[in-house]
Design an enzyme around this catalytic site. Structure first.
Site, PDB file in Angstrom:
ATOM      1  N   HIS A  38       7.375 -31.184   9.609  1.00 43.14           N
ATOM      2  CA  HIS A  38       6.838 -29.829   9.439  1.00 43.14           C
ATOM      3  C   HIS A  38       5.779 -29.791   8.333  1.00 43.14           C
ATOM      4  O   HIS A  38       4.851 -28.990   8.392  1.00 43.14           O
ATOM      5  CB  HIS A  38       7.969 -28.843   9.158  1.00 43.14           C
ATOM      6  CG  HIS A  38       8.990 -28.836  10.249  1.00 43.14           C
ATOM      7  ND1 HIS A  38       8.694 -28.417  11.531  1.00 43.14           N
ATOM      8  CD2 HIS A  38      10.289 -29.244  10.273  1.00 43.14           C
ATOM      9  CE1 HIS A  38       9.770 -28.562  12.297  1.00 43.14           C
ATOM     10  NE2 HIS A  38      10.745 -29.063  11.552  1.00 43.14           N
ATOM     11  N   ARG A  56       2.634 -30.977   9.899  1.00 42.63           N
ATOM     12  CA  ARG A  56       2.033 -29.954  10.769  1.00 42.63           C
ATOM     13  C   ARG A  56       1.312 -28.879   9.969  1.00 42.63           C
ATOM     14  O   ARG A  56       0.213 -28.465  10.343  1.00 42.63           O
ATOM     15  CB  ARG A  56       3.118 -29.340  11.666  1.00 42.63           C
ATOM     16  CG  ARG A  56       3.563 -30.305  12.749  1.00 42.63           C
ATOM     17  CD  ARG A  56       4.791 -29.835  13.480  1.00 42.63           C
ATOM     18  NE  ARG A  56       5.204 -30.841  14.469  1.00 42.63           N
ATOM     19  CZ  ARG A  56       6.401 -30.900  15.001  1.00 42.63           C
ATOM     20  NH1 ARG A  56       7.327 -30.013  14.686  1.00 42.63           N
ATOM     21  NH2 ARG A  56       6.694 -31.841  15.873  1.00 42.63           N
ATOM     22  N   CYS A 116       3.013  -3.297   4.013  1.00 36.87           N
ATOM     23  CA  CYS A 116       2.181  -2.145   4.358  1.00 36.87           C
ATOM     24  C   CYS A 116       2.877  -1.420   5.505  1.00 36.87           C
ATOM     25  O   CYS A 116       4.067  -1.649   5.729  1.00 36.87           O
ATOM     26  CB  CYS A 116       0.740  -2.548   4.668  1.00 36.87           C
ATOM     27  SG  CYS A 116       0.506  -3.592   6.115  1.00 36.87           S
ATOM     28  N   GLY A 117       2.178  -0.557   6.227  1.00 34.87           N
ATOM     29  CA  GLY A 117       2.839   0.211   7.272  1.00 34.87           C
ATOM     30  C   GLY A 117       3.368  -0.691   8.378  1.00 34.87           C
ATOM     31  O   GLY A 117       4.536  -0.629   8.750  1.00 34.87           O
ATOM     32  N   THR A 118       2.485  -1.515   8.927  1.00 35.96           N
ATOM     33  CA  THR A 118       2.877  -2.430  10.009  1.00 35.96           C
ATOM     34  C   THR A 118       3.077  -3.866   9.537  1.00 35.96           C
ATOM     35  O   THR A 118       3.663  -4.676  10.251  1.00 35.96           O
ATOM     36  CB  THR A 118       1.775  -2.479  11.079  1.00 35.96           C
ATOM     37  OG1 THR A 118       0.557  -2.917  10.440  1.00 35.96           O
ATOM     38  CG2 THR A 118       1.553  -1.118  11.726  1.00 35.96           C
ATOM     39  N   GLY A 119       2.495  -4.211   8.404  1.00 39.55           N
ATOM     40  CA  GLY A 119       2.461  -5.603   7.949  1.00 39.55           C
ATOM     41  C   GLY A 119       1.264  -6.356   8.509  1.00 39.55           C
ATOM     42  O   GLY A 119       0.946  -7.456   8.058  1.00 39.55           O
ATOM     43  N   LEU A 120       0.600  -5.770   9.490  1.00 43.05           N
ATOM     44  CA  LEU A 120      -0.484  -6.488  10.175  1.00 43.05           C
ATOM     45  C   LEU A 120      -1.692  -6.714   9.266  1.00 43.05           C
ATOM     46  O   LEU A 120      -2.202  -7.837   9.151  1.00 43.05           O
ATOM     47  CB  LEU A 120      -0.902  -5.711  11.427  1.00 43.05           C
ATOM     48  CG  LEU A 120       0.133  -5.709  12.556  1.00 43.05           C
ATOM     49  CD1 LEU A 120      -0.211  -4.652  13.592  1.00 43.05           C
ATOM     50  CD2 LEU A 120       0.201  -7.083  13.193  1.00 43.05           C
ATOM     51  N   ARG A 158       6.882   0.709   8.209  1.00 41.46           N
ATOM     52  CA  ARG A 158       7.006   1.684   9.299  1.00 41.46           C
ATOM     53  C   ARG A 158       7.598   1.036  10.550  1.00 41.46           C
ATOM     54  O   ARG A 158       7.681   1.669  11.599  1.00 41.46           O
ATOM     55  CB  ARG A 158       5.633   2.294   9.617  1.00 41.46           C
ATOM     56  CG  ARG A 158       5.099   3.172   8.492  1.00 41.46           C
ATOM     57  CD  ARG A 158       3.670   3.626   8.747  1.00 41.46           C
ATOM     58  NE  ARG A 158       3.198   4.521   7.697  1.00 41.46           N
ATOM     59  CZ  ARG A 158       1.910   4.776   7.452  1.00 41.46           C
ATOM     60  NH1 ARG A 158       0.969   4.210   8.198  1.00 41.46           N
ATOM     61  NH2 ARG A 158       1.565   5.587   6.481  1.00 41.46           N
ATOM     62  N   ASP A 174       0.856  -1.186   0.000  1.00 40.46           N
ATOM     63  CA  ASP A 174       0.000   0.000   0.000  1.00 40.46           C
ATOM     64  C   ASP A 174       0.894   1.239   0.000  1.00 40.46           C
ATOM     65  O   ASP A 174       2.130   1.128  -0.099  1.00 40.46           O
ATOM     66  CB  ASP A 174      -1.022  -0.034   1.146  1.00 40.46           C
ATOM     67  CG  ASP A 174      -0.415   0.233   2.523  1.00 40.46           C
ATOM     68  OD1 ASP A 174       0.824   0.397   2.622  1.00 40.46           O
ATOM     69  OD2 ASP A 174      -1.181   0.280   3.500  1.00 40.46           O
ATOM     70  N   HIS A 179      10.342 -24.222   8.791  1.00 33.33           N
ATOM     71  CA  HIS A 179       9.332 -24.989   9.531  1.00 33.33           C
ATOM     72  C   HIS A 179       7.911 -24.764   9.031  1.00 33.33           C
ATOM     73  O   HIS A 179       7.062 -25.632   9.224  1.00 33.33           O
ATOM     74  CB  HIS A 179       9.394 -24.644  11.029  1.00 33.33           C
ATOM     75  CG  HIS A 179      10.566 -25.279  11.721  1.00 33.33           C
ATOM     76  ND1 HIS A 179      10.693 -25.328  13.093  1.00 33.33           N
ATOM     77  CD2 HIS A 179      11.668 -25.900  11.221  1.00 33.33           C
ATOM     78  CE1 HIS A 179      11.814 -25.956  13.422  1.00 33.33           C
ATOM     79  NE2 HIS A 179      12.435 -26.302  12.298  1.00 33.33           N
ATOM     80  N   MET A 196      -1.943  -6.590   6.021  1.00 33.92           N
ATOM     81  CA  MET A 196      -1.624  -7.457   4.881  1.00 33.92           C
ATOM     82  C   MET A 196      -1.577  -8.923   5.302  1.00 33.92           C
ATOM     83  O   MET A 196      -2.082  -9.796   4.591  1.00 33.92           O
ATOM     84  CB  MET A 196      -0.275  -7.063   4.260  1.00 33.92           C
ATOM     85  CG  MET A 196      -0.292  -5.789   3.452  1.00 33.92           C
ATOM     86  SD  MET A 196      -1.315  -5.930   1.956  1.00 33.92           S
ATOM     87  CE  MET A 196      -0.656  -4.524   1.015  1.00 33.92           C
TER      88      MET A 196
HETATM   89  C1  RB5 Z   1      -2.117   2.632   6.378  1.00 30.08           C
HETATM   90  O1  RB5 Z   1      -2.182   3.852   7.051  1.00 30.08           O
HETATM   91  C2  RB5 Z   1      -1.910   1.499   7.367  1.00 30.08           C
HETATM   92  O2  RB5 Z   1      -3.048   1.290   8.111  1.00 30.08           O
HETATM   93  C3  RB5 Z   1      -1.482   0.242   6.640  1.00 30.08           C
HETATM   94  O3  RB5 Z   1      -0.319   0.493   5.920  1.00 30.08           O
HETATM   95  C4  RB5 Z   1      -1.174  -0.976   7.485  1.00 30.08           C
HETATM   96  O4  RB5 Z   1      -0.295  -0.661   8.507  1.00 30.08           O
HETATM   97  C5  RB5 Z   1      -2.343  -1.759   7.925  1.00 30.08           C
HETATM   98  O5  RB5 Z   1      -2.234  -2.775   8.597  1.00 30.08           O
END
Ligand code: RB5
Length: 152
Positions: A142, A145, A74-78, A118, A17, A107, A80
């Site tokens: 693995h 699993r 993405c910013g945190t990867g979370l 970020r 993103d 694994h 995505m």
């Molecule tokens: C975008 O501001 C941010 O929310 C996105 O890059 C990401 O971190 C979402 O998980």
């Protein structure tokens, strides 16, 4: 499920993103310098976009076998990683250290590498890409699993 242990796939699909657009461009150059064909699923600029659109494009094409491996940023990867792991057969690993990058291949046979632009810097991100690309899956127990959760 493939038990392929070949390191360094010749082709990777990558998506990001806006928060990770510059990192995606850097990773593309790095992979292409290693002879890897990079399929760029976007985004293609710093304008604000919605990360699920790009997670869907990359994870969908790993899930259906169009591409063997993917990278999502993405910013945190979370976001995505959450979105990508909804696709059947996708094992997306959100990593920010070398040990986890290596183990996610050895694994867990991770087929999508996820990183937060970020969270980590560019040189660490390139290191993680290199480790992830070079590390084969160990298979054996693995494989058993990861097959256990394929049907969840
Ligand atoms: C975008 O501001 C941010 O929310 C996105 O890059 C990401 O971190 C979402 O998980």
């Amino acid at each position: 499920m493939s038990n392929d242990t070949t390191p360094y796939e010749t082709e990777v699909i990558i998506g990001c993103d806006h928060a990770a657009y510059p990192l995606k461009e850097t990773i593309k150059i790095f992979l292409e310098s290693k002879g890897v064909k990079v399929v760029d699923a976007g985004c293609h600029g710093p304008e604000s976009v919605n990360y699920p659109d790009f997670a869907k494009e990359v994870a969908g094409k790993v899930s259906d076998g169009t591409h063997p491996k993917g990278i999502l940023l993405c910013g945190t990867g979370l976001g995505m990683s959450m979105a990508a792991n909804r696709f059947k057969g996708v094992r997306a690993a959100l990593v920010s250290d070398g040990f986890s990058a290596r183990m996610s291949r050895m694994h867990n046979n991770s087929n999508i590498l996820v990183m937060g632009a970020r969270v980590i810097g560019e040189s660490l991100a390139l290191d993680l890409v290199r480790i992830w690309m070079e590390t084969p899956f160990e298979g054996g127990r693995h494989l058993d699993r990861i097959q256990m959760f394929e049907s969840f």
